[in-house]
Scaffold this motif. Structure first.
Motif, PDB file in Angstrom:
ATOM      1  N   PRO A 148      37.817  37.059  57.559  1.00  0.00           N
ATOM      2  CA  PRO A 148      38.736  37.575  56.532  1.00  0.00           C
ATOM      3  C   PRO A 148      38.336  37.168  55.119  1.00  0.00           C
ATOM      4  CG  PRO A 148      39.778  35.849  57.845  1.00  0.00           C
ATOM      5  CD  PRO A 148      38.485  36.177  58.524  1.00  0.00           C
ATOM      6  N   LEU A 149      38.563  38.074  54.176  1.00  0.00           N
ATOM      7  CA  LEU A 149      38.233  37.813  52.777  1.00  0.00           C
ATOM      8  C   LEU A 149      39.348  37.009  52.129  1.00  0.00           C
ATOM      9  CD1 LEU A 149      37.157  41.439  51.748  1.00  0.00           C
ATOM     10  CD2 LEU A 149      35.621  39.499  52.141  1.00  0.00           C
ATOM     11  N   THR A 150      38.965  36.141  51.198  1.00  0.00           N
ATOM     12  CA  THR A 150      39.981  35.418  50.438  1.00  0.00           C
ATOM     13  C   THR A 150      40.219  36.174  49.133  1.00  0.00           C
ATOM     14  OG1 THR A 150      39.087  33.414  51.343  1.00  0.00           O
ATOM     15  CG2 THR A 150      40.615  33.164  49.498  1.00  0.00           C
ATOM     16  N   ILE A 151      41.316  36.900  49.094  1.00  0.00           N
ATOM     17  CA  ILE A 151      41.625  37.660  47.880  1.00  0.00           C
ATOM     18  C   ILE A 151      42.869  37.086  47.217  1.00  0.00           C
ATOM     19  CG2 ILE A 151      42.157  39.937  46.942  1.00  0.00           C
ATOM     20  CD1 ILE A 151      40.776  41.127  49.405  1.00  0.00           C
ATOM     21  N   LEU A 152      43.880  36.806  48.038  1.00  0.00           N
ATOM     22  CA  LEU A 152      45.123  36.271  47.500  1.00  0.00           C
ATOM     23  C   LEU A 152      44.858  34.915  46.852  1.00  0.00           C
ATOM     24  CD1 LEU A 152      48.125  37.037  47.335  1.00  0.00           C
ATOM     25  CD2 LEU A 152      48.497  35.563  49.313  1.00  0.00           C
ATOM     26  N   ASN A 153      45.591  34.670  45.758  1.00  0.00           N
ATOM     27  CA  ASN A 153      45.449  33.435  44.988  1.00  0.00           C
ATOM     28  C   ASN A 153      44.079  33.307  44.330  1.00  0.00           C
ATOM     29  OD1 ASN A 153      48.042  32.785  45.779  1.00  0.00           O
ATOM     30  ND2 ASN A 153      47.317  31.697  47.595  1.00  0.00           N
ATOM     31  N   THR A 154      43.492  34.454  43.982  1.00  0.00           N
ATOM     32  CA  THR A 154      42.285  34.437  43.139  1.00  0.00           C
ATOM     33  C   THR A 154      42.561  35.385  41.973  1.00  0.00           C
ATOM     34  OG1 THR A 154      41.274  36.345  44.188  1.00  0.00           O
ATOM     35  CG2 THR A 154      40.786  34.195  45.166  1.00  0.00           C
ATOM     36  N   ASN A 155      41.631  35.404  40.999  1.00  0.00           N
ATOM     37  CA  ASN A 155      41.787  36.327  39.877  1.00  0.00           C
ATOM     38  C   ASN A 155      41.681  37.782  40.333  1.00  0.00           C
ATOM     39  OD1 ASN A 155      42.303  34.455  37.985  1.00  0.00           O
ATOM     40  ND2 ASN A 155      40.270  34.484  37.022  1.00  0.00           N
ATOM     41  N   VAL A 156      40.930  38.024  41.416  1.00  0.00           N
ATOM     42  CA  VAL A 156      40.796  39.399  41.927  1.00  0.00           C
ATOM     43  C   VAL A 156      42.175  39.958  42.265  1.00  0.00           C
ATOM     44  CG1 VAL A 156      39.827  40.848  43.743  1.00  0.00           C
ATOM     45  CG2 VAL A 156      38.483  38.964  42.792  1.00  0.00           C
ATOM     46  N   ALA A 157      43.002  39.122  42.919  1.00  0.00           N
ATOM     47  CA  ALA A 157      44.355  39.559  43.276  1.00  0.00           C
ATOM     48  C   ALA A 157      45.170  39.856  42.016  1.00  0.00           C
ATOM     49  CB  ALA A 157      45.048  38.503  44.115  1.00  0.00           C
ATOM     50  N   VAL A 158      44.937  39.052  40.949  1.00  0.00           N
ATOM     51  CA  VAL A 158      45.649  39.290  39.687  1.00  0.00           C
ATOM     52  C   VAL A 158      45.244  40.642  39.103  1.00  0.00           C
ATOM     53  CG1 VAL A 158      46.045  38.440  37.346  1.00  0.00           C
ATOM     54  CG2 VAL A 158      45.872  36.825  39.252  1.00  0.00           C
ATOM     55  N   TYR A 159      43.932  40.931  39.120  1.00  0.00           N
ATOM     56  CA  TYR A 159      43.477  42.238  38.620  1.00  0.00           C
ATOM     57  C   TYR A 159      44.104  43.368  39.416  1.00  0.00           C
ATOM     58  CZ  TYR A 159      39.929  40.049  35.673  1.00  0.00           C
ATOM     59  OH  TYR A 159      39.304  39.320  34.714  1.00  0.00           O
ATOM     60  N   ILE A 160      44.073  43.235  40.741  1.00  0.00           N
ATOM     61  CA  ILE A 160      44.658  44.282  41.595  1.00  0.00           C
ATOM     62  C   ILE A 160      46.126  44.474  41.231  1.00  0.00           C
ATOM     63  CG2 ILE A 160      45.341  44.884  43.963  1.00  0.00           C
ATOM     64  CD1 ILE A 160      42.761  43.520  44.916  1.00  0.00           C
ATOM     65  N   GLY A 161      46.849  43.362  41.091  1.00  0.00           N
ATOM     66  CA  GLY A 161      48.278  43.422  40.787  1.00  0.00           C
ATOM     67  C   GLY A 161      48.539  44.098  39.455  1.00  0.00           C
ATOM     68  N   ILE A 162      47.771  43.730  38.429  1.00  0.00           N
ATOM     69  CA  ILE A 162      48.007  44.300  37.097  1.00  0.00           C
ATOM     70  C   ILE A 162      47.658  45.788  37.094  1.00  0.00           C
ATOM     71  CG2 ILE A 162      47.288  44.256  34.669  1.00  0.00           C
ATOM     72  CD1 ILE A 162      46.977  41.255  34.881  1.00  0.00           C
ATOM     73  N   VAL A 163      46.500  46.135  37.651  1.00  0.00           N
ATOM     74  CA  VAL A 163      46.092  47.541  37.658  1.00  0.00           C
ATOM     75  C   VAL A 163      47.130  48.375  38.395  1.00  0.00           C
ATOM     76  CG1 VAL A 163      44.384  49.190  38.521  1.00  0.00           C
ATOM     77  CG2 VAL A 163      43.629  47.079  37.422  1.00  0.00           C
ATOM     78  N   TYR A 164      47.570  47.869  39.555  1.00  0.00           N
ATOM     79  CA  TYR A 164      48.567  48.615  40.327  1.00  0.00           C
ATOM     80  C   TYR A 164      49.863  48.766  39.533  1.00  0.00           C
ATOM     81  CZ  TYR A 164      52.534  49.295  43.349  1.00  0.00           C
ATOM     82  OH  TYR A 164      53.710  49.749  43.859  1.00  0.00           O
TER      83      TYR A 164
END
Lengths: 391, 302
Positions: B162-178
Motif C-alpha cells: 500500500p502507498l502512503t498518501i494520507l498525512n503527506t503533502n500529496v494528500a493536502v494537494y489532493i484535498g485542496i484540488v478536490y
C-alpha cells in the motif's frame, strides 16, 4: 466569337461572359451537392459553376441554404453528397485551414484581443512568412481599405463600417483565389451600405479575385454581381446576370423576389410564331406578349395556367384610353399614390379586385392634369415588356 | 478631467445630489457590509496584535503599551516565515493543478449541447450540498493505508504494498484540488461559454491549425476566467486550515495550522492576530497591484 478572345477581355469589360462559353473551365464547381442536417435538407442536389474573376451572388430568403453553401466552400461543413472542386481540386474532405479560400464572416469574427494590424497579419503569420513581408502586405491592404489611422486600435474601438473593412482586409491579405463573403454589408446602415457596395466592386476589380457573396438583399446583389443565383429551399431557381434576372425571370418566385412586379393569371388563347394571346379575367383585358424561347414552352400546354408578369415601371398610366387599344390596356381606379420625388407609385384597383402597382417617372415639374385619388385610369404596356411564366 | 472647470459650490451641489440620489442607497449596501463585517473585525484584530498576552479574559492586555513586538517575533522565529512560504508554495502548486484539471472540464461544459449545460453546471455545484468537513473526512477513508484507493490499486495489481498518501503533502494537494475545483471551473466556464465560436472558424479559415488556434484565440480570450479562478483558489488555499490538519502530516507546514496552534493551544491572541494581519497583507498587496495594472491596461485600450 472565339472563346480565347472572351477570356482575355477580363471581368471588368462589357462582353465578358465565360458562363456562356461551353469550353470555359469553372474555377469553383459544385457537383450534385446535397447537405442534410438530420431530417432537414439545407442544400438539395445543387450544381453550380463559378468562373475566375467573377462576382457571384447567392441570393435568397433566410433559411434557403445559401449560407450553408458558403460554409461548405470554406470547409466548415462537409457535403452529405456530391463534390466541391476549387481550381480543379476536389476539396470536399480538405479541412478549412488547408483550403485556398478565405471567408469574410457576417459577424466579422475579428479577434477581440488583437489590434487591427494583428488581426490582418494573423493569416500571413500562420503561413510563416518573413516579418518584413508580412508588414509590407499588411500595409498594402490597410491602404486599400483606408484604415491607416486605426491600425493600432482594437475591434471594440471601431465603428461597424470600420470593422467591416478590417474583416475584408483580413480576408484579402492572403490573396486567395476565391473570397467568400457572408452578408458582408448586413450589419451596416443603409447609407454606408450603398457606399460600400461600390467600394467592394472596385476592390474586387483591383485585386481580380473571385468573389462569392451571400445576401438576402436583392438590391445589393443587383448592383454588385456579374451573375446572381436565386435560391429557394436549398435549390437554385435561376442563375443569370442581374439584367436577365430582372427582365427575364424564369418563374413567379424569381419575378416576385427581385423588385416589384404585377402578376396576372391567365390562359393561352392563341399562339402564333411572334405573338402569344392570353385571356386573363384578372387583368380584365386581352393580353398580347412576344414569346421568348422559354415562354414558348409555356404555351405548349393550352389547358394550364400561365402568368403574365409586368414590372411597375413598364406600365404607362393616363386618364385617356388609347384609341386603338385592343389588348394590353387595363382600366381601374386609383387607390393610393406614393410620391417619391424622382418618381411616383400608383396603386390602382382593377374591376377584378386585383391591385396593380404602376411606377411613373416625374419628368416634368408640374403636370397639367395630375392623376389623383379615385380617378379612373388606363394602364398600357408593349407586348415585349411583359414576361409569360408557366410556374 | 471634466470636473476641472467646475466651481467649488457646484461640486458641493453634486455631492449633495449624489447622496440624496436614488443610486446612493444601492451603492451604500456593499460598502456598509464590508465596513461591518470586514473592516471593523480587521481593525479589532489589528489592535489585538499590538497588545501583550495575559492570563485574563479576554487573554490580552495593553499594559505593556502598544508595541510591535509580536511582529518582531514573526521575523525572528523561522517557524512563521517558513509557514508563510510553505503555504504559498502549496497553494500555488494546487492552483496550477486545479487550473490544469479545471480547464478541460470547463471547456467540455462550454462546448456541450445547450440543453446539457444547465445539468452539467448543477453537477459542478452539487458537492456543495454536502458539508465541506464531511467531504474532507471522506478523503481519509480513500487515501489511508487500507483505504479504497490502495485496495483498488492492489486488486488490479498495480502495486504490491500500500502507498502512503494520507498525512503527506500529496494528500493536502489532493484535498485542496478536490475542494476548490468548482471555484476554478465556474469562472472558466463563464468566460469560455460566451466566446464567439466563429472566431475559431475565422482562425481556421486563415490557415491556423485548430490546436494552435486554441493557444492563440481560446486561451487569451479566457484569461479573465483563468485569473478569477486562480484568485478564487489561491487566496483561500493559502489560509487553509482544515485540509492540512486532517489530511496533512507532521511535515505539512501551513500558516492556517500555525495560526490555529497559536490561538487555541498557546492562547496567544496577540501573536496569532499578528500572523493573521501579515497573512492578509501578503495576499492583498499583490492583488491590489495586479488590479491596478489591469485597470491601466483597460484604460489604455479604452
Amino acid at each position: 466569337m472565339a472563346s480565347s478572345e472572351k477570356a482575355t477581355k477580363g471581368p471588368a469589360s462589357a462582353g465578358w461572359a465565360p458562363w456562356e462559353d461551353p469550353a470555359a473551365v469553372p474555377h469553383v464547381r459544385l457537383d450534385g451537392v446535397t447537405k442534410r442536417f438530420g431530417d432537414f435538407t439545407a442544400v438539395d442536389n445543387l450544381t453550380l459553376n463559378i468562373f475566375e474573376g467573377e462576382f457571384f451572388s447567392l441570393l435568397g430568403p433566410s433559411g434557403c441554404g445559401k449560407t450553408t453553401i458558403l460554409r461548405m466552400l470554406a470547409g466548415f461543413e462537409a457535403p452529405s453528397e456530391g463534390s466541391i472542386l476549387i481550381a480543379g481540386q476536389d476539396v470536399s474532405r480538405v479541412p478549412p485551414h488547408r483550403r485556398p479560400v478565405n471567408m469574410m464572416f457576417q459577424s466579422y469574427a475579428l479577434f477581440p484581443h488583437m489590434t487591427v494590424e494583428k488581426n490582418i497579419a494573423f493569416g500571413l503569420e500562420q503561413d510563416g512568412l518573413p516579418k518584413d513581408e508580412v508588414a509590407q502586405r499588411v500595409d498594402d491592404v490597410i491602404n486599400l481599405v483606408h484604415l491607416g489611422q486605426f491600425r493600432s486600435r482594437k475591434p471594440h474601438q471601431l465603428s461597424g463600417g470600420q470593422k467591416q473593412r478590417v474583416a475584408l482586409a483580413r480576408s484579402l491579405v492572403k490573396r486567395p483565389k476565391t473570397l467568400l463573403l457572408d452578408e458582408p454589408l448586413g450589419a451596416l446602415d443603409k447609407k454606408l451600405r450603398e457606399e460600400t457596395q461600390f467600394e467592394l466592386v472596385n476592390i474586387q476589380e483591383q485585386v481580380g479575385i473571385t468573389f462569392i457573396i451571400v445576401t438576402h438583399d436583392q438590391e445589393e446583389a443587383m448592383t454588385m454581381s456579374h451573375r446572381i443565383a436565386v435560391m429557394d429551399h436549398g435549390r437554385i431557381v435561376q442563375t443569370s446576370t442581374p439584367t436577365d434576372i430582372y427582365e427575364a425571370p424564369g418563374s413567379r418566385y424569381v419575378a416576385e423576389f427581385i423588385g416589384d412586379v404585377n402578376v396576372f393569371e391567365g390562359k393561352v388563347a392563341e399562339t402564333t410564331p411572334d405573338m402569344l394571346r392570353i385571356e386573363s379575367p384578372e387583368a380584365g383585358c386581352p393580353i398580347e406578349a412576344t414569346p421568348t424561347p422559354a415562354q414558348e414552352d409555356a404555351s405548349h400546354d393550352p389547358s394550364g395556367s400561365v402568368w403574365v408578369a409586368v414590372r411597375p415601371e413598364k406600365l404607362s398610366i393616363s386618364h385617356d384610353k388609347p384609341k386603338d387599344a385592343k389588348a394590353n390596356c387595363m382600366t381601374g381606379e386609383v387607390w393610393d399614390i406614393g410620391y417619391l420625388g424622382s418618381h411616383s407609385i400608383f396603386h390602382v384597383k382593377l374591376a377584378s379586385g386585383k391591385m396593380v402597382t404602376v411606377a411613373q417617372t416625374n419628368r416634368t415639374r408640374a403636370q397639367a392634369r395630375a392623376i389623383s385619388w379615385e380617378d379612373t385610369v388606363h394602364m398600357t404596356w408593349r407586348p415585349g415588356d411583359a414576361v409569360v411564366l408557366s410556374a | 478631467m471634466a470636473s476641472s472647470g467646475t466651481k467649488p459650490e457646484k461640486t458641493g451641489q453634486g455631492l449633495f445630489a449624489r447622496i440624496l440620489g436614488s443610486r446612493a442607497p444601492v451603492i451604500a449596501v456593499p460598502y456598509l457590509w464590508l465596513l461591518l463585517f470586514f473592516l471593523a473585525p480587521f481593525l479589532i484584530v489589528l489592535v489585538i496584535s499590538l497588545g501583550d498576552i495575559a492570563l485574563a479574559i479576554p487573554p490580552f492586555t495593553f499594559k505593556g503599551g502598544i508595541d510591535l513586538e509580536n511582529y518582531a517575533l514573526l521575523t525572528q522565529d523561522a517557524l512563521y516565515w517558513r509557514s508563510y512560504f510553505s503555504s504559498m508554495q502549496i497553494a500555488g502548486l494546487s492552483t496550477i493543478i486545479t487550473l490544469l484539471v479545471g480547464y478541460p472540464i470547463a471547456y467540455g461544459m462550454a462546448r456541450a449541447p445547450v440543453q446539457w449545460r444547465a445539468a452539467l453546471l448543477m453537477l459542478v455545484i452539487l458537492p456543495f450540498w454536502t458539508s465541506f468537513l464531511i467531504r474532507v473526512y471522506a478523503w481519509i477513508g480513500i487515501l489511508k493505508k487500507e483505504g479504497l484507493l490502495n485496495l483498488a490499486l492492489e486488486s488490479i495489481g498495480m502495486i504490491d504494498a500500500p502507498l502512503t498518501i494520507l498525512n503527506t503533502n500529496v494528500a493536502v494537494y489532493i484535498g485542496i484540488v478536490y475542494s476548490y475545483l468548482p471555484f476554478m471551473v465556474l469562472p472558466l466556464y463563464a468566460s469560455l461559454e460566451k466566446m464567439d465560436r466563429s472566431l475559431l472558424e475565422a482562425a481556421s479559415d486563415l490557415g491556423c491549425h485548430p490546436l494552435k488556434a486554441f493557444w492563440l484565440i481560446t486561451v487569451p480570450l479566457s484569461l479573465p476566467g483563468i485569473i478569477a479562478g486562480c484568485f478564487l483558489v489561491f487566496i483561500p488555499a493559502v489560509g487553509e486550515f482544515v485540509i492540512p490538519d486532517l489530511l496533512g502530516g507532521s511535515e505539512t507546514l501551513m500558516i492556517g495550522k500555525t495560526l490555529w496552534v497559536e490561538f487555541f493551544s498557546n492562547r496567544d491572541w496577540p501573536l496569532s492576530s499578528a500572523v493573521a494581519v501579515i497573512l492578509l497583507l501578503v495576499l492583498v498587496i499583490p492583488i491590489v497591484l495586479f488590479q491596478r495594472h489591469q485597470a491601466r491596461l483597460a484604460e489604455r485600450d479604452g
